[in-house]
Design a protein around this motif. Structure first.
Motif, mmCIF file in Angstrom:
data_model
loop_
_atom_site.group_PDB
_atom_site.id
_atom_site.type_symbol
_atom_site.label_atom_id
_atom_site.label_comp_id
_atom_site.label_asym_id
_atom_site.label_seq_id
_atom_site.Cartn_x
_atom_site.Cartn_y
_atom_site.Cartn_z
ATOM 1 N N GLY A 1 -10.401 7.492 -4.341
ATOM 2 C CA GLY A 1 -9.498 8.085 -5.319
ATOM 3 C C GLY A 1 -10.206 9.010 -6.296
ATOM 4 O O GLY A 1 -11.375 9.362 -6.100
ATOM 5 N N ASP B 1 -12.876 2.776 -3.056
ATOM 6 C CA ASP B 1 -11.774 3.687 -2.754
ATOM 7 C C ASP B 1 -12.217 5.134 -2.912
ATOM 8 O O ASP B 1 -13.225 5.415 -3.564
ATOM 9 C CB ASP B 1 -10.561 3.399 -3.648
ATOM 10 C CG ASP B 1 -10.799 3.765 -5.113
ATOM 11 O OD1 ASP B 1 -10.824 4.974 -5.423
ATOM 12 O OD2 ASP B 1 -10.968 2.852 -5.947
ATOM 13 N N VAL C 1 -2.189 5.289 2.959
ATOM 14 C CA VAL C 1 -3.407 4.584 2.545
ATOM 15 C C VAL C 1 -3.783 3.550 3.608
ATOM 16 O O VAL C 1 -2.936 2.772 4.057
ATOM 17 C CB VAL C 1 -3.208 3.885 1.177
ATOM 18 C CG1 VAL C 1 -4.393 2.976 0.861
ATOM 19 C CG2 VAL C 1 -3.034 4.927 0.081
ATOM 20 N N ASN D 1 -3.441 10.175 -4.804
ATOM 21 C CA ASN D 1 -3.858 11.086 -3.728
ATOM 22 C C ASN D 1 -2.665 11.673 -2.980
ATOM 23 O O ASN D 1 -2.843 12.489 -2.078
ATOM 24 C CB ASN D 1 -4.751 10.345 -2.721
ATOM 25 C CG ASN D 1 -6.179 10.225 -3.196
ATOM 26 O OD1 ASN D 1 -6.496 10.605 -4.315
ATOM 27 N ND2 ASN D 1 -7.043 9.683 -2.358
ATOM 28 N N LEU E 1 -5.342 5.251 -5.648
ATOM 29 C CA LEU E 1 -5.113 5.987 -4.404
ATOM 30 C C LEU E 1 -3.714 6.580 -4.341
ATOM 31 O O LEU E 1 -3.484 7.558 -3.629
ATOM 32 C CB LEU E 1 -5.336 5.059 -3.200
ATOM 33 C CG LEU E 1 -6.784 4.634 -2.960
ATOM 34 C CD1 LEU E 1 -6.863 3.576 -1.870
ATOM 35 C CD2 LEU E 1 -7.652 5.834 -2.595
ATOM 36 N N ALA F 1 0.824 -1.207 0.000
ATOM 37 C CA ALA F 1 0.000 0.000 0.000
ATOM 38 C C ALA F 1 0.860 1.259 0.000
ATOM 39 O O ALA F 1 1.882 1.325 0.697
ATOM 40 C CB ALA F 1 -0.918 0.001 1.219
ATOM 41 N N MET G 1 -5.475 0.556 -5.370
ATOM 42 C CA MET G 1 -4.261 1.089 -4.760
ATOM 43 C C MET G 1 -3.531 2.035 -5.720
ATOM 44 O O MET G 1 -3.005 3.073 -5.312
ATOM 45 C CB MET G 1 -3.330 -0.057 -4.353
ATOM 46 C CG MET G 1 -3.785 -0.803 -3.116
ATOM 47 S SD MET G 1 -3.852 0.288 -1.669
ATOM 48 C CE MET G 1 -4.369 -0.866 -0.410
ATOM 49 N N GLY H 1 -5.891 8.428 1.767
ATOM 50 C CA GLY H 1 -6.342 7.351 0.889
ATOM 51 C C GLY H 1 -6.987 6.236 1.691
ATOM 52 O O GLY H 1 -6.475 5.830 2.745
ATOM 53 N N ARG H 2 -8.114 5.723 1.202
ATOM 54 C CA ARG H 2 -8.837 4.687 1.944
ATOM 55 C C ARG H 2 -9.416 3.656 0.987
ATOM 56 O O ARG H 2 -10.040 3.999 -0.014
ATOM 57 C CB ARG H 2 -9.977 5.306 2.767
ATOM 58 C CG ARG H 2 -10.697 4.310 3.688
ATOM 59 C CD ARG H 2 -11.845 4.971 4.429
ATOM 60 N NE ARG H 2 -12.984 5.223 3.553
ATOM 61 C CZ ARG H 2 -13.311 6.414 3.070
ATOM 62 N NH1 ARG H 2 -12.588 7.473 3.378
ATOM 63 N NH2 ARG H 2 -14.354 6.559 2.280
#
Length: 371
Positions: A303, A301, A229, A267, A264, A225, A261, A272-273
């Protein structure tokens, strides 16, 4: 709050009829204040009629401009006016709805300029249409890929063999480096073609807890990751086991997770999640077939979202929005899931993109009988 109308807008008999409809019915006055909602409208917007009577229609929607346009057209012409597939996002609802809408003057209200709004939820119909198109796309892509792959692999084999024979005739080591490059690139293309073709065997299915596979995928994703994130888990523990090929479904989920991923990473580590979510859905259509129980596995996500120009072709092979992407991840994932009678669909807007794997449960998973 606006004052509530003092007179009865809908008679008791009319109210019973309107409440029996599956179509949502609203009545608003010339100022766009709500005078009436039937039961279906209450369910659609997630409110009660007593809670919102006399309040502006705009308070039910995040953006009421598209609906206001239809209302204005009907009010200005004093004639019914319809629009299909309007996108509405109720403030108290569960996300965006796609609806068919008809607005007509409502002279029986006793309020000049009042209109009756009839809304039919077309979200399910649009979803079925989209899924049918996806399934058709999968079948067409698979056939095209297989034909193309065989056309590519045959000359590649001859090219590789010729390069090997040539290498044996060359005494100059520096010249043999060129044949080594030819052989290496031929092998790379064969690997690419094999990836396009997918597994060469039928799924080897066994009874599996989907959360076990998700835990494994989540662990792999966490190891790579980007900084900042986080991975969250939102599981429905009541999901029964599914009949799946472990390796194929892990690969499909891993492809979706890696895509998230990579999105993200743009970001720059700012909150990021990725959410891994499971739910059980009832009476769900996957293409033309209806399933009593379906497992929903979501990768959500926050993103930037899927670019608009890629949305209709996202699951085609070799389609990618990244300069360094192969465009195979989603195509392969869709193919692997389709081998389990399932489907991958997605919804995307800036800040929220959700890829959903739908995997049907079969009665055979539990009783040994076909569903």
């Amino acid at each position: 709050m606006a004052a509530q109308p003092s007179h009865l807008m809908v008679s008791a008999d009319s109210g019973r009829i309107l409440d029996s409809l599956s179509t949502s019915v609203l009545i608003v006055d010339r100022t766009r204040s709500l005078l009436y909602l039937n039961v279906s409208a209450e369910a659609l917007f997630g409110v009660s009629r007593n809670q919102v009577r006399g309040r502006p229609l705009a308070e039910l929607l995040e953006d009421s401009a598209v609906l206001d346009e239809v209302i204005d057209r009907a009010a200005n012409t004093s004639r019914p006016f319809s629009r299909r597939e309007l996108a509405l996002r109720p403030i108290y609802g569960d996300g965006e709805l796609v609806v068919d809408c008809t607005v007509a003057p409502y002279e029986e209200s006793g309020t000049p300029g009042a209109v009756l709004i009839e809304i039919s939820d077309a979200t399910q119909h649009q979803r079925i249409t989209r899924e049918t198109a996806l399934l058709t796309q999968i079948g067409g892509s698979r056939l095209m890929i297989r034909q193309l792959a065989h056309e590519i692999k045959n000359p590649l084999g001859g090219l590789r063999g010729a390069a090997q024979l040539l290498a044996r005739q060359l005494d100059d080591a520096s010249m043999r480096e060129y044949t080594t490059v030819i052989i290496s690139e031929a092998d790379r293309l064969v690997t690419l073609v094999d990836t396009l073709l997918g597994p060469g065997h039928f799924p080897r299915k066994e009874s599996i807890n989907i959360h076990e596979l998700l835990a494994h995928v989540g662990h792999l994703l966490a190891a790579d990751a980007p900084a900042g994130v986080t991975i969250e888990r939102d599981y429905d523990p009541s999901l029964p086991p599914l009949h799946l090929d472990r390796n194929l479904i892990i690969q499909a989920m891993l492809n979706l997770g890696k895509n998230a991923m990579q999105a993200l990473a743009s970001n720059n580590g700012r909150g990021g999640r990725l959410v891994l979510r499971t739910r059980a859905l009832t009476n769900v259509n996957i293409g033309a077939r209806r399933h009593r129980l379906v497992a929903s596995v979501q990768f959500e996500d926050n993103g930037p979202g899927v670019p608009e120009h890629l949305r209709d072709t996202l699951f085609y092979p070799l389609v990618t929005g990244r300069a360094d992407g192969t465009g195979l991840g989603l195509a392969v994932a869709q193919d692997l899931v389709s081998r389990h009678d399932g489907l991958i669909e997605f919804e995307s807007r800036p800040g929220q993109t959700t890829f959903t794997i739908l995997l049907p449960f079969h009665v055979a998973d539990h009783t040994g009988e076909a569903s």
